[in-house]
Design an enzyme around this catalytic site. Structure first.
Site, mmCIF file in Angstrom:
data_model
loop_
_atom_site.group_PDB
_atom_site.id
_atom_site.type_symbol
_atom_site.label_atom_id
_atom_site.label_comp_id
_atom_site.label_asym_id
_atom_site.label_seq_id
_atom_site.Cartn_x
_atom_site.Cartn_y
_atom_site.Cartn_z
ATOM 1 N N LYS A 68 23.494 30.266 25.379
ATOM 2 C CA LYS A 68 24.450 29.535 26.209
ATOM 3 C C LYS A 68 24.153 28.044 26.286
ATOM 4 O O LYS A 68 25.030 27.251 26.622
ATOM 5 C CB LYS A 68 24.488 30.134 27.625
ATOM 6 C CG LYS A 68 25.173 31.485 27.667
ATOM 7 C CD LYS A 68 25.587 31.845 29.086
ATOM 8 C CE LYS A 68 26.396 33.129 29.109
ATOM 9 N NZ LYS A 68 26.791 33.519 30.463
ATOM 10 N N LYS A 127 34.668 40.884 21.810
ATOM 11 C CA LYS A 127 34.994 41.714 22.955
ATOM 12 C C LYS A 127 35.915 40.935 23.899
ATOM 13 O O LYS A 127 35.875 39.710 23.928
ATOM 14 C CB LYS A 127 33.727 42.176 23.684
ATOM 15 C CG LYS A 127 33.166 41.196 24.682
ATOM 16 C CD LYS A 127 32.201 41.906 25.622
ATOM 17 C CE LYS A 127 31.834 41.015 26.789
ATOM 18 N NZ LYS A 127 32.919 40.794 27.757
ATOM 19 N N LYS A 146 36.692 37.672 30.322
ATOM 20 C CA LYS A 146 37.555 36.955 31.259
ATOM 21 C C LYS A 146 37.444 35.453 31.113
ATOM 22 O O LYS A 146 38.336 34.725 31.501
ATOM 23 C CB LYS A 146 37.275 37.394 32.700
ATOM 24 C CG LYS A 146 35.882 37.154 33.196
ATOM 25 C CD LYS A 146 35.775 37.618 34.633
ATOM 26 C CE LYS A 146 34.564 38.490 34.826
ATOM 27 N NZ LYS A 146 33.283 37.819 34.483
HETATM 28 P P1 ATP Z 1 32.371 36.497 30.990
HETATM 29 O O1 ATP Z 1 33.274 36.006 29.915
HETATM 30 O O2 ATP Z 1 32.294 35.575 32.160
HETATM 31 O O3 ATP Z 1 31.016 36.958 30.526
HETATM 32 P P2 ATP Z 1 33.147 39.279 31.146
HETATM 33 O O4 ATP Z 1 34.572 39.675 31.045
HETATM 34 O O5 ATP Z 1 32.252 39.538 29.996
HETATM 35 O O6 ATP Z 1 33.138 37.769 31.597
HETATM 36 P P3 ATP Z 1 31.136 40.094 33.112
HETATM 37 O O7 ATP Z 1 31.229 39.530 34.492
HETATM 38 O O8 ATP Z 1 30.150 39.525 32.156
HETATM 39 O O9 ATP Z 1 32.603 40.022 32.464
HETATM 40 O O10 ATP Z 1 30.901 41.652 33.210
HETATM 41 C C1 ATP Z 1 31.368 42.458 34.275
HETATM 42 C C2 ATP Z 1 31.323 43.916 33.876
HETATM 43 O O11 ATP Z 1 32.379 44.197 32.947
HETATM 44 C C3 ATP Z 1 30.025 44.333 33.165
HETATM 45 O O12 ATP Z 1 29.679 45.624 33.606
HETATM 46 C C4 ATP Z 1 30.418 44.352 31.707
HETATM 47 O O13 ATP Z 1 29.636 45.277 30.949
HETATM 48 C C5 ATP Z 1 31.872 44.809 31.778
HETATM 49 N N1 ATP Z 1 32.667 44.320 30.640
HETATM 50 C C6 ATP Z 1 32.913 43.027 30.352
HETATM 51 N N2 ATP Z 1 33.715 42.912 29.285
HETATM 52 C C7 ATP Z 1 33.973 44.179 28.861
HETATM 53 C C8 ATP Z 1 34.742 44.729 27.786
HETATM 54 N N3 ATP Z 1 35.414 43.941 26.944
HETATM 55 N N4 ATP Z 1 34.807 46.075 27.664
HETATM 56 C C9 ATP Z 1 34.123 46.870 28.527
HETATM 57 N N5 ATP Z 1 33.380 46.427 29.542
HETATM 58 C C10 ATP Z 1 33.297 45.095 29.729
HETATM 59 MG MG MG Z 2 30.119 38.878 30.061
#
Ligand code: ATP
Ligand code: MG
Length: 321
Positions: A108, A189, A192
């Site tokens: 990062k 993947k 958000k």
């Molecule tokens: P960021 O882009 O900020 O990392 P993110 O969408 O990856 O956001 P996180 O806050 O990192 O979300 O993760 C929250 C939860 O959602 C975690 O348990 C993570 O494993 C799950 N998660 C995130 N993205 C996915 C995905 N594409 N499919 C399944 N589970 C997910």
């Molecule tokens: Mg994440």
């Protein structure tokens, strides 16, 4: 056995968060567990204060709307004083080398001219999250495994140096859940905080917007509907999403669909119907500040009660107070 998981308010909740995490927390969680909105973690990179506050509220609402036990839900910053205190003590237990070794920090911070110090120290805050609550199981993906290892190392060192205060946490593999990929680029993947949200379905998207995004999903030119993640990542992603909504296996749903157009139609409708009650309930909660405030206050009180003796003991044995 207390489990602990979090979601960072770095963007609106997307379908992967919902299918991969929040829906599981609602189905399998107990009131002993800790599910929190990690707003402090969202501050490790440049952030906007009012957006952070709004996203924190939105995520809290989505958790409650999905049916996560409200007694297990909290907002990280409601314990900022406790966490700040414990983080300091744990930073005094951690070495610079250990923090600098974290792969996520290297990734990062790479190529950035200005990096917040908190990006380096945030795994120590994460250790404080885990150790303060006495969590035993932390379901994490591979990217977070190293951070849980650090929390274990710090707990072991602290206990060995000053006295037994912390329970030993361990990383556990999250229950098999869909790993949702970006609809516009199935090699990534869904996330958000992705820069381009064309391939991201947000839980609060309108049904029409969900349909449009799913219809535009990238597939391939093979023209066969079968579950083959390596050769057909786009199609496999749609099948996984459809399967997760239908609570079936991807291979099974593949058999009932003919071409790509039908696959997209059926998947879009399944997602719209899966998200509809969550979206509607989230909107209601966001319109009723009193109820969300109550959940938030209770969550904070509960977390504070549960952890008070551990924080007091940690400060005392390390020579403070
Ligand atoms: P960021 O882009 O900020 O990392 P993110 O969408 O990856 O956001 P996180 O806050 O990192 O979300 O993760 C929250 C939860 O959602 C975690 O348990 C993570 O494993 C799950 N998660 C995130 N993205 C996915 C995905 N594409 N499919 C399944 N589970 C997910
Ligand atoms: Mg994440």
């Amino acid at each position: 056995m207390t489990r602990l998981s979090a979601i960072t308010p770095s963007g609106s909740v997307q379908l992967g968060n919902y299918l991969g995490a929040i829906r599981q927390w609602a189905a399998e969680g107990t009131d002993e567990d800790v599910y929190f909105i990690s707003d402090l973690h969202a501050m490790t990179t440049s952030h906007n204060p009012s957006r952070l506050r709004a996203l924190t509220r939105e995520q809290l609402a989505v958790l409650v709307a999905t049916g996560v036990d409200p007694r297990s839900v909290s907002v990280q910053s409601d314990l900022v004083r406790e966490l700040g205190a414990l983080t300091w003590v744990l930073e005094c237990t951690c070495t610079y080398g250990e923090a600098a070794r974290m792969i996520q920090f290297k990734e990062k911070s790479k190529g950035r001219s200005s990096v917040r110090l908190s990006l380096l120290t945030y795994p120590v805050l994460m250790a404080a999250d885990i150790l303060l609550q006495g969590a035993r199981e932390v379901p994490v993906g591979d990217d977070q495994r190293q951070h849980v290892e650090l929390a274990r190392a710090l707990a072991r060192r602290f206990n060995g140096t000053y006295g037994e205060v912390f329970a030993m946490p361990k990383a556990v593999v999250p229950p098999t859940a869909a790993r949702v990929r970006d609809l516009a680029d199935p090699t990534r993947k869904m996330a958000k905080s992705a820069k381009d949200s064309a391939g991201t379905v947000f839980v609060l998207d309108s049904p029409d917007l969900v349909r449009r995004k799913v219809r535009r999903a990238v597939t391939d030119d093979l023209g066969v509907v079968r579950y083959a993640p390596e050769e057909q990542p786009g199609v496999a992603n749609l099948l996984e999403v459809l399967a997760a909504c239908a609570r079936k296996a991807p291979e099974e749903v593949a058999e009932s669909v003919k071409g790509y157009a039908e696959l997209k139609e059926v998947t879009a409708e399944a997602v719209v119907e899966e998200l509809r009650p969550v979206r509607e309930r989230t909107r209601e909660l966001l319109d009723d500040p009193a109820e969300l405030d109550r959940v938030r206050r209770h969550g904070a009180e509960r977390s504070r009660e549960r952890s008070r003796h551990r924080l007091d003991a940690a400060l005392r044995v390390s020579g403070l107070g």
